[in-house]
Design a protein around this motif. Structure first.
Motif, PDB file in Angstrom:
ATOM      1  N   GLU B  80      28.288  17.399  78.316  1.00 56.97           N
ATOM      2  CA  GLU B  80      28.156  18.780  78.834  1.00 56.97           C
ATOM      3  C   GLU B  80      29.491  19.514  78.714  1.00 56.97           C
ATOM      4  N   LYS B  81      30.567  18.835  79.145  1.00 54.65           N
ATOM      5  CA  LYS B  81      31.898  19.472  79.092  1.00 54.65           C
ATOM      6  C   LYS B  81      32.304  19.752  77.646  1.00 54.65           C
ATOM      7  N   LYS B  83      30.287  20.285  75.106  1.00 56.32           N
ATOM      8  CA  LYS B  83      29.504  21.425  74.605  1.00 56.32           C
ATOM      9  C   LYS B  83      30.025  22.737  75.142  1.00 56.32           C
ATOM     10  N   ARG B  84      30.473  22.710  76.404  1.00 58.53           N
ATOM     11  CA  ARG B  84      31.049  23.934  76.977  1.00 58.53           C
ATOM     12  C   ARG B  84      32.297  24.340  76.210  1.00 58.53           C
TER      13      ARG B  84
END
Lengths: 448, 470
Positions: B80-81, B83-84
């Protein structure tokens, strides 16, 4: 205190790791976590060049076992990895030598009220990226609108938000948050084989304190074009006026020479000279970690020792060295709260202002050099010798007559401290080491 | 556990990340993964004062759109991080149409420029401490005037893995080690420091075969004693002879930086409009070579995954090449040279030097010194600095006066200053004795430091400004 929020996950992580270390054989353990968020934009010739945004964390620790020290750090905050790191550090500590001076500072009774220090501007975290980009674009646009400017290194706007968490096994457990923002510009003037460059920047903790794009651009243009058509001058000895950024440079060298680690290692010409008169009567230099809103201000140092104001030179007499806990123990002094990572760093280290307006210093100079920039290395703390490439403005009868380049200046910090003839009234806390315009009675200038 | 395991990422994850990075229409996306373990041992005041271990783990995502770069990095390696971060980097482009990344084709590198027999990161701390002690003792026992010694061993293994939207997937492990010694000599109220060090992309066998701890310690001690006898230099213009090896810093500063492609693309370098023209005398040839075996500045691939080449910069006085990274190479329409380097995953790659040197000439070095009546011999340096106009300085920590063709009094703390094209045309004689400086150097540019070396043969510069005291 900034809220000692018991639930901050990084503080809990640090506290757990301290407990883990204690229960696995460390006599003392200290854990520091830095969490930062940065944004930066570089623009050049009216276009965005780089846009960078990031969040990063890092943990560092120190363990002491039987008066032996080991350090470790990691940007991998996985719990299992960190516990391995602590166990390894304890094992490594056993291989170091016994050092009577090793160890963490004891917990102090009184601690500094962080909120009074104005370290943090909430406006910075909520700035619109468009506004940040526009600030950089506008600064460069104004700079380039001056016809004398021929090229640009670009302008940058940057913000940082940093949260520092420090926990140790003597019961210290604190956090604080600080913010920074900066706006910079670099320009070039002149034609192909006769180029000069200049830059100017403003760095602040509080967004509204930042210099305006107009101010930064006009200062940068002026500092660039004034170097055009420089001449070489004859080798000679002459009075030299230091502009404030040059005084800062000189004071950074002085800082290195009063840093406790250079003193106990005897790698400074100021070792063993506490209480001696080492500079002229009118010289007052202090380091102050408690000035609200300033760049070098912190509630406590990297070991948790409260910041303070320390006199370095008072009427020219060497009053104190700047120490972390280790250097203080070596020198049988007290820590001045200047621990910075494994070493010693300045808070706000400054030469106190005099009374003269800087224009007056120049207008009363019969013949000499205004030092505006230096290039290269050439500082030797062991003997105080200075030798640097330099750029300046030549002054005759109180007037700037032409710029000079391809010269070097050389002198000795010990002698310079005793030959500061004039001190300006223009101290601005633009960085953590600052001073006003000063005039040195003589330095050797090497030219043709 | 192997370094890839620290990232817990598969090819399919990389595709997803690259697709996010290109979702706003960027031309090119790249993931730079880094895992670095660094170890330090410090000895001073006769004790092993501290040891340190440091782990650096993280990744940087770069997106190019035209000449713009978006960059984001994180050391929180959750998908997630990441992709952010990819989305942040993607925002440099604002087109509506997304681009797709090519399928990944992992490629092994065709060479290894740093064969190592005895990797430092696999040896026990105890063994490494012994090297530090030997260095320390050699310096301290060299002479009773040696009052203070510091010795340190710093070693690291950096694993780099680069994946990009053109399908590239390459990785390598780069060892780097240095053993350094500082000795302080004192005599009749004078105090001077001498420095020496060795290392490179080598294993511990280097300290048996090439440069022993004893030699490193003794060299540092000798240098500090030499400086006790030294006088301050004369000031003014004079002929200058540059000693082989360490004087390579001159070429690094005076020429190398200004041939980094970015400064030429932006036309800030004095060289930008001089490609193909004569900028020095015909005796001058300069290379930058990232492929020199076991050198500190070498790499098997640069930090963009490009295979590096020995790059001629100046040949027989003519300017022929620049040091390129991907961005400048594409924008200038010039071939890649493999000089895109970065300090670590938090940094955007930029054109940098690796091992830079002046090629050997034909003169006997002794003859060169003999040809000078009165001048300065520069031997060791603290460093140097250049600006784009070509003005440079470098700080000489020790050297000699030249009188009647001979080296006479030792000299300390001088500054040499000049403008590059002027100096290139004053390199009157080039020696046959090409050597390299200490394998401990670091170069800084735009806040990023990278390991480098530089070298040169003995050089005679007909006139140069020496900054001194008299």
């Amino acid at each position: 205190m900034t809220k000692a929020n018991a639930d901050s996950p990084l503080k809990v992580l640090a506290e757990n790791l301290v407990m883990f270390g204690r229960s696995h054989g460390a006599d003392q353990i200290e854990v520091t976590i830095l969490e930062g968020n940065e944004f930066s934009v570089d623009v050049r010739l009216g276009q965005i060049e780089n846009l960078c945004e990031a969040g990063a964390r890092g943990l560092s620790l120190r363990v002491i076992k039987d008066q032996r020290t080991a350090y470790a750090s990691s940007s991998d905050l996985d719990r299992v990895q960190l516990e391995n790191l602590v166990e390894n550090a304890i094992r490594r500590a056993e291989l170091a030598s016994i050092d009577e001076c090793a160890g963490l500072p004891r917990l102090e009774e009184n601690q500094i009220e962080t909120s009074a220090l104005l370290l943090n501007d909430p406006a910075i975290s909520v700035l619109d990226p468009k506004e940040k980009i526009e600030l950089a674009l506008e600064t460069e646009r104004i700079g380039l609108s001056d016809k004398r400017i021929t090229n640009s290194y670009g302008a940058s706007f940057e913000t940082r938000v940093i949260r520092t968490t420090l926990v140790n096994s003597f019961g210290f457990s604190q956090e604080y948050e600080e913010t920074f923002c900066s706006l910079r510009l670099g320009l070039q003037a002149g034609e192909t084989d006769n180029k000069v460059e200049g830059s100017w920047s403003s760095v602040k903790r509080i967004f509204k304190d930042l210099e305006t794009p107009e101010k930064i651009a006009s200062t940068c243009v002026e500092r660039t074009v004034r170097q055009l058509n420089a001449r070489k001058i004859q080798t000679q000895v002459a009075p030299v006026v230091f502009e404030p950024p040059m005084t800062s440079w000189l004071l950074s060298f002085l800082f290195a020479c009063v840093s406790g680690s250079a003193i106990y290692q005897k790698t400074s010409f100021l070792a063993d000279r506490l209480g001696e008169k080492v500079a002229g009567e009118e010289i007052y230099i202090s380091d102050d970690g408690l000035m609200p809103g300033m760049l070098g201000t912190t509630p406590f140092d990297s070991e948790g020792v409260s910041s303070q104001k320390t006199k370095i030179l008072d009427k020219g007499i060497l009053k104190n060295y700047l120490c972390n806990t280790y250097a203080a123990r070596k020198l049988k002094l007290r820590s001045t709260g200047n621990a910075d990572g494994g070493g010693i760093g300045p808070h706000n280290f400054y030469l106190h202002a005099g009374t003269l307006p800087p224009e007056k210093i120049v207008s009363t100079l019969d013949r000499g050099l205004i030092l505006i920039r230096t290039l290269g290395h050439g500082l030797n703390p062991i003997n105080g010798d200075i030798s640097r490439g330099a750029f300046g403005l030549w002054v005759e009868k109180g007037e700037i007559v032409y710029p000079v380049s391809e010269i070097t200046i050389s002198g000795n910090l010990g002698r310079i401290l005793n030959s500061i003839e004039k001190i300006g009234n223009d101290v601005e806390f633009r960085s953590s080491v600052v001073g006003p315009t000063i005039q040195i009675s003589e330095l050797t200038i090497a030219g043709s | 556990m192997s370094y890839e395991d620290h990232f817990h990422l598969q090819d399919s994850d990389f595709h997803k990340i690259l697709d996010v990075a290109l979702s706003r229409g960027g031309d090119f996306a790249e993931i730079y993964l880094e895992h670095r373990v660094f170890s330090l041992i410090n000895m001073e005041e006769d004790i092993i004062k501290e040891t340190s271990e440091s782990i650096n783990l993280g990744l940087g995502i770069r997106v190019n759109s035209g000449d713009k770069t978006g960059y984001a990095y994180t050391n929180d390696i959750s998908i997630e991080k990441i992709k952010r971060a990819a989305l942040m980097a993607a925002s440099i482009s604002s087109e509506s149409s997304a681009k797709n990344s090519a399928s990944l084709s992992p490629t092994p590198l065709p060479h290894n420029f740093y064969p190592v027999l005895d990797p430092a990161h696999k040896r026990s701390l105890r063994d490494k401490i012994s090297l530090v002690r030997q260095t320390y003792d050699a310096a301290q026992k060299f002479n009773p005037k040696i009052k203070k010694v510091k010795a340190s061993l710093i070693d690291q293994i950096q694993h780099v893995w680069i994946i990009n939207s053109e399908g590239l997937s390459v990785s390598e492990g780069r060892p780097l080690i240095k053993l350094v010694c500082l000795a302080v000599a004192e005599h009749s109220n004078k105090r001077e420091a001498g420095y020496c060090g060795g290392g490179g992309r080598v294993g511990l066998e280097y300290f048996k075969k090439v440069f022993t701890p004893k030699e490193i310690g003794q060299e540092a001690a000798k240098e500090s004693l030499h400086l006790l006898e030294a006088i301050l230099p004369p000031a003014g213009e004079m002929p200058v002879v540059l000693a082989p090896g360490h004087s390579g810093v001159l070429i690094h500063e005076a020429v190398g930086h200004l041939l980094e492609a970015d400064f030429n693309r932006k036309k800030t370098s004095i060289f930008w409009d001089k490609m193909g023209t004569q900028v020095g005398l015909p005796n001058l040839t300069i290379y930058d070579d990232p492929t020199l075996p076991n050198f500190r500045g070498s790499y098997n691939m640069d930090d963009e995954g490009t295979i590096p080449k020995k790059t001629p910069l100046i040949v027989n006085g003519k300017l022929v090449g620049l040091l390129q990274d991907r961005l400048s190479s594409r924008l200038m329409g010039l071939p890649l040279t493999g000089h895109g380097r970065r300090q670590d995953f938090t940094c955007i790659p930029i054109p940098r030097m690796s091992n830079t040197y002046i090629d050997k000439g034909e003169y006997d070095p002794e003859e060169i010194v003999k040809s000078v009546d009165k001048g300065f011999y520069a031997q060791k340096y603290q460093g140097g600095q250049v600006e784009d106009s070509g003005k440079f300085t470098f700080s000489v920590s020790s050297g000699f006066l030249i009188e009647d063709g001979r080296l006479t009094s030792p000299v300390k703390q001088a500054t040499l200053i000049g403008t590059n094209i002027d100096i290139l045309n004053k390199i009157e004689k080039v020696g046959a004795d090409l050597q390299f400086g200490f394998q401990t150097g670091t170069c800084g540019k735009e806040g990023q430091t990278v390991p480098v070396t530089d070298g040169c043969p003995t050089l005679k510069i007909s006139r140069m400004t020496v900054g001194g005291q008299s």
